[in-house]
Scaffold this motif. Structure first.
Motif, PDB file in Angstrom:
ATOM      1  N   ALA A   2    -118.637  -5.042 -39.490  1.00  9.50           N
ATOM      2  CA  ALA A   2    -119.468  -4.627 -40.603  1.00  9.50           C
ATOM      3  C   ALA A   2    -120.933  -4.983 -40.393  1.00  9.50           C
ATOM      4  CB  ALA A   2    -118.962  -5.261 -41.889  1.00  9.50           C
ATOM      5  N   CYS A   6    -121.584  -2.979 -47.153  1.00 10.04           N
ATOM      6  CA  CYS A   6    -120.311  -2.249 -47.119  1.00 10.04           C
ATOM      7  C   CYS A   6    -119.594  -2.328 -48.455  1.00 10.04           C
ATOM      8  CB  CYS A   6    -119.428  -2.792 -45.996  1.00 10.04           C
ATOM      9  SG  CYS A   6    -120.082  -2.418 -44.353  1.00 10.04           S
ATOM     10  N   ALA A   7    -120.343  -2.659 -49.496  1.00  9.08           N
ATOM     11  CA  ALA A   7    -119.768  -2.699 -50.835  1.00  9.08           C
ATOM     12  C   ALA A   7    -119.810  -1.299 -51.451  1.00  9.08           C
ATOM     13  CB  ALA A   7    -120.548  -3.672 -51.713  1.00  9.08           C
ATOM     14  N   ALA A  12    -112.664  -0.021 -53.987  1.00 13.34           N
ATOM     15  CA  ALA A  12    -112.064  -1.337 -53.778  1.00 13.34           C
ATOM     16  C   ALA A  12    -110.551  -1.239 -53.599  1.00 13.34           C
ATOM     17  CB  ALA A  12    -112.411  -2.257 -54.951  1.00 13.34           C
ATOM     18  N   ALA A  15    -109.732   0.123 -50.234  1.00 14.80           N
ATOM     19  CA  ALA A  15    -109.952  -0.903 -49.216  1.00 14.80           C
ATOM     20  C   ALA A  15    -108.755  -1.835 -49.125  1.00 14.80           C
ATOM     21  CB  ALA A  15    -111.222  -1.696 -49.523  1.00 14.80           C
ATOM     22  N   CYS A  52    -118.946  -0.257 -41.037  1.00 17.65           N
ATOM     23  CA  CYS A  52    -118.225  -1.176 -41.915  1.00 17.65           C
ATOM     24  C   CYS A  52    -116.833  -1.457 -41.357  1.00 17.65           C
ATOM     25  CB  CYS A  52    -118.088  -0.590 -43.317  1.00 17.65           C
ATOM     26  SG  CYS A  52    -119.676  -0.426 -44.177  1.00 17.65           S
ATOM     27  N   ASP A  55    -111.325  -2.749 -43.411  1.00 17.13           N
ATOM     28  CA  ASP A  55    -110.733  -3.232 -44.663  1.00 17.13           C
ATOM     29  C   ASP A  55    -111.761  -3.372 -45.783  1.00 17.13           C
ATOM     30  OD1 ASP A  55    -112.154  -5.322 -43.571  1.00 17.13           O
ATOM     31  OD2 ASP A  55    -110.540  -6.808 -43.740  1.00 17.13           O
ATOM     32  N   THR A  56    -112.924  -2.714 -45.622  1.00 17.98           N
ATOM     33  CA  THR A  56    -113.967  -2.811 -46.635  1.00 17.98           C
ATOM     34  C   THR A  56    -114.062  -1.532 -47.469  1.00 17.98           C
ATOM     35  OG1 THR A  56    -115.686  -1.920 -45.163  1.00 17.98           O
ATOM     36  CG2 THR A  56    -115.329  -4.317 -45.126  1.00 17.98           C
TER      37      THR A  56
END
Length: 252
Positions: A2, A6-7, A12, A15, A52, A55-56
């Motif tokens: 990342a 990467c938010a 969510a 992810a 990223c 898993d983000t």
């Protein structure tokens, strides 16, 4: 993997699903059962245009916005991974040639790699253009990646041109021709393909197709640099084998 932000709160949940499937999803993208898609995460990230981690939420958002993937919710599926594989394979000229039922003749001109370019001192030959592009790529990799520069083995070649007779002998010896790890008409006969040292898992050879070895290689700096940067120098990879790269600057 990342970098940057990467938010993406809307992704969510996707992810979380990707984090689970990363190590558990049953798949057979290359005709061999596997568990999880982490080995292919660097290639998938490159294809969908993100740095990223897989898993983000940022990765999930990029996957959702990648039209060929068919994953509008951002959740990785075997079908989405297959779409990545198809896109990557399409960059290998040898694939189109083989799809037409043609097996290319060996090249008439080959150049010798320099001492230090062959892994373990091995003698290697490639077409002159492929060898020149390889040298430019290695110089850039060592300039841009301290981890690659720190180990002279990284990006050395341990297999370049192989004659049709040599490949036929390998197929006979291993009893595996035209499968996922051996091809009756190998790209190596073109003088454009090379197997490059990208590291190895303990207890495995650098060209072992065992899942633990390929997974370990997918985490290493040399391979990750190649995934992102090899295209700058005209190289396309084969996602099942992290070490295998082909120069696309000439027809097979």
């Amino acid at each position: 993997m990342a970098t940057g932000d990467c938010a993406a709160p809307a992704y969510a949940e996707a992810a979380r699903a990707n984090a689970e499937s990363l190590v558990r999803m049953n798949l057979s993208v290359f005709g061999r059962p596997e568990a999880g898609w982490e080995t292919y995460a660097p290639v998938a990230a490159r294809e969908i245009g993100t740095r990223c981690a897989p898993d983000t939420p940022g990765f999930a958002q990029a996957l959702a916005g990648w039209p060929p993937g068919g994953a509008p919710d951002g959740v990785m599926t075997e079908a989405a991974l297959q779409a990545v594989e198809i896109a990557v394979q399409a960059r290998r000229p040898i694939v189109a040639v083989l799809d037409r039922g043609v097996c290319p003749d060996p090249p008439t001109e080959l150049a010798d790699a320099r001492p230090g370019e062959g892994y373990g001192g091995k003698a290697v030959q490639l077409r002159p253009g492929a060898l020149a592009a390889y040298r430019a790529m290695v110089a850039a990799a060592r300039a841009e990646s301290p981890e690659i520069a720190a180990d002279p083995r990284f990006l050395q070649i341990y297999s370049g041109f192989r004659s049709p007779a040599s490949d036929a002998a390998r197929c006979e010896r291993d009893g595996d021709c035209n499968g996922v790890t051996r091809a009756t008409c190998s790209p190596h006969r073109t003088g454009l393909a090379m197997d490059i040292y990208v590291g190895q898992a303990e207890g495995y050879g650098p060209d072992s197709s065992a899942d633990p070895n390929r997974l370990a290689q997918s985490r290493m700096a040399a391979y990750r640099w190649l995934v992102v940067n090899a295209g700058r120098f005209g190289f396309a990879g084969y996602a099942f084998e992290p070490w295998h790269w082909e120069w696309t600057g000439e027809a097979p």
